[in-house]
Design a protein around this motif. Sequence first.
Motif, PDB file in Angstrom:
ATOM      1  N   ASN A 188       0.845  -1.186   0.000  1.00  0.00           N
ATOM      2  CA  ASN A 188       0.000   0.000   0.000  1.00  0.00           C
ATOM      3  C   ASN A 188       0.885   1.242   0.000  1.00  0.00           C
ATOM      4  N   GLY A 189       1.016   1.920   1.148  1.00  0.00           N
ATOM      5  CA  GLY A 189       1.801   3.148   1.205  1.00  0.00           C
ATOM      6  C   GLY A 189       3.287   2.903   1.007  1.00  0.00           C
ATOM      7  N   ILE A 190       3.981   3.938   0.541  1.00  0.00           N
ATOM      8  CA  ILE A 190       5.410   3.846   0.271  1.00  0.00           C
ATOM      9  C   ILE A 190       6.095   5.150   0.653  1.00  0.00           C
ATOM     10  N   ALA A 191       7.304   5.022   1.205  1.00  0.00           N
ATOM     11  CA  ALA A 191       8.136   6.168   1.561  1.00  0.00           C
ATOM     12  C   ALA A 191       9.568   5.839   1.170  1.00  0.00           C
ATOM     13  N   ALA A 192      10.451   6.815   1.284  1.00  0.00           N
ATOM     14  CA  ALA A 192      11.862   6.616   0.951  1.00  0.00           C
ATOM     15  C   ALA A 192      12.723   7.306   1.988  1.00  0.00           C
ATOM     16  N   THR A 193      13.888   6.709   2.267  1.00  0.00           N
ATOM     17  CA  THR A 193      14.844   7.355   3.158  1.00  0.00           C
ATOM     18  C   THR A 193      15.394   8.599   2.466  1.00  0.00           C
ATOM     19  N   GLY A 196      17.365   8.160  -0.624  1.00  0.00           N
ATOM     20  CA  GLY A 196      16.707   7.426  -1.688  1.00  0.00           C
ATOM     21  C   GLY A 196      17.209   6.015  -1.902  1.00  0.00           C
ATOM     22  N   GLN A 197      18.074   5.533  -1.023  1.00  0.00           N
ATOM     23  CA  GLN A 197      18.670   4.210  -1.214  1.00  0.00           C
ATOM     24  C   GLN A 197      17.845   3.088  -0.595  1.00  0.00           C
ATOM     25  N   THR A 198      16.829   3.440   0.175  1.00  0.00           N
ATOM     26  CA  THR A 198      15.945   2.438   0.761  1.00  0.00           C
ATOM     27  C   THR A 198      14.509   2.927   0.663  1.00  0.00           C
ATOM     28  N   LEU A 199      13.622   2.026   0.230  1.00  0.00           N
ATOM     29  CA  LEU A 199      12.200   2.304   0.227  1.00  0.00           C
ATOM     30  C   LEU A 199      11.565   1.591   1.412  1.00  0.00           C
ATOM     31  N   ILE A 200      10.482   2.149   1.917  1.00  0.00           N
ATOM     32  CA  ILE A 200       9.709   1.510   2.978  1.00  0.00           C
ATOM     33  C   ILE A 200       8.284   1.353   2.470  1.00  0.00           C
ATOM     34  N   ILE A 201       7.749   0.132   2.553  1.00  0.00           N
ATOM     35  CA  ILE A 201       6.370  -0.098   2.141  1.00  0.00           C
ATOM     36  C   ILE A 201       5.615  -0.771   3.276  1.00  0.00           C
ATOM     37  N   VAL A 229       0.925  -2.987  12.267  1.00  0.00           N
ATOM     38  CA  VAL A 229       0.278  -1.830  11.645  1.00  0.00           C
ATOM     39  C   VAL A 229      -0.835  -2.341  10.737  1.00  0.00           C
ATOM     40  N   SER A 230      -1.728  -3.137  11.297  1.00  0.00           N
ATOM     41  CA  SER A 230      -2.866  -3.654  10.545  1.00  0.00           C
ATOM     42  C   SER A 230      -3.692  -2.503   9.992  1.00  0.00           C
ATOM     43  N   ALA A 231      -4.264  -2.725   8.822  1.00  0.00           N
ATOM     44  CA  ALA A 231      -5.022  -1.684   8.108  1.00  0.00           C
ATOM     45  C   ALA A 231      -4.132  -0.513   7.724  1.00  0.00           C
ATOM     46  N   GLY A 232      -2.813  -0.774   7.624  1.00  0.00           N
ATOM     47  CA  GLY A 232      -1.891   0.288   7.236  1.00  0.00           C
ATOM     48  C   GLY A 232      -2.158   0.784   5.835  1.00  0.00           C
ATOM     49  N   ASP A 233      -2.149   2.084   5.671  1.00  0.00           N
ATOM     50  CA  ASP A 233      -2.472   2.711   4.385  1.00  0.00           C
ATOM     51  C   ASP A 233      -1.330   3.658   4.012  1.00  0.00           C
ATOM     52  N   GLY A 234      -1.573   4.953   3.980  1.00  0.00           N
ATOM     53  CA  GLY A 234      -0.507   5.888   3.648  1.00  0.00           C
ATOM     54  C   GLY A 234       0.531   5.983   4.747  1.00  0.00           C
ATOM     55  N   ILE A 235       1.788   6.213   4.367  1.00  0.00           N
ATOM     56  CA  ILE A 235       2.869   6.352   5.340  1.00  0.00           C
ATOM     57  C   ILE A 235       3.688   7.604   5.029  1.00  0.00           C
ATOM     58  N   LEU A 236       4.357   8.108   6.065  1.00  0.00           N
ATOM     59  CA  LEU A 236       5.197   9.294   5.922  1.00  0.00           C
ATOM     60  C   LEU A 236       6.401   9.148   6.831  1.00  0.00           C
ATOM     61  N   LEU A 237       7.596   9.318   6.290  1.00  0.00           N
ATOM     62  CA  LEU A 237       8.825   9.253   7.076  1.00  0.00           C
ATOM     63  C   LEU A 237       9.319  10.668   7.332  1.00  0.00           C
TER      64      LEU A 237
END
Length: 313
Positions: A188-193, A196-201, A229-237
């Motif tokens: 679902n949601g995705i962020a990046a360090t 930019g060398q690591t993505l988090i989903i 993080v059940s029902a996890g949707d958008g994420i923000l780092l």
Amino acid sequence: MYLTHKSQRRILIPLLVIVLSITVVGSTFAASLLQQIWLPDGFAPEGIASGNGTTFYVGSIPTGAIYRGDLSTGQGELAVQPQPGRNAIGLKFDPGTGYLFVAGGPTGDAYIYDAETGDTVAILTLSDDPSFINDVVITQGAAYFTNSMQPEIYRVPLVKNDIPSTENVETKTLGGEYQFTAGQFNANGIAATPNGQTLIIVNSFEGALYCVDPDTGMATRIDLNGGSVSAGDGILLRGKYLYVVQNRLNQVAVIRMDSDFSSGVIENVITSPLFRVPTTIAGIGKSLYVVNARFGTPVTVDTDYDVVLVPAQ
């Protein structure tokens, strides 16, 4: 023409929630941000993205339209008109180009729009398989999209003065420790360090987070020390903290990540009486906002939707 709520029965809440300094193009100004901003009735939103200054963008799931609003005035307008045959799920604004990158949900496509004119810049076919292109993150060299129905992410290289095309799309199969369950809603949601060398989903079905190598798609499950993080949707780092919107739980999990992002601890869970199935989250200055998708509420021409401030943790 600017759009506001349709009648005085829904009063825009002019609370001065926080006063902060924001630096934009070398100048600093004080912005008083609102606690609640109404969207057009019947809009059926899902994704939210921050723009320049106090500007935000929200996409409409069924129409593909993009709304542009201002968190300091509560006013807004359609930046992108309804697009027949298109959907708008997660989205991000790229300040370098002034483009909006939009995940197209079940279409299998991604869309790029000029955020100022609303013109279509490009249509990218990411997958011809049954798909739900869900979210997007932009790094210095590429845009990455998730697919909730396939164990894949998609890399769209960003080259100065070049417009991305389908021919440039790179498909990365999610491997390593990634767990994919056919027929369920997965990535679902995705962020990046920052580098930019690591993505988090986040995997919504599992309630799990993964670090992903953007070059290979190899994934490593993030150890949440027994948390979920059940029902996890958008994420923000933000710095060492990862914010995960848990949509149907009406809350935002606050996770303190370790230095290499291999593990984290859920330090807090943020709730609010204004949350009505929030889906995605954006940072505006030092403040955080979510959009209420109101999943489970029938969509009619009179159904109201809003963007609301995330309470301080």
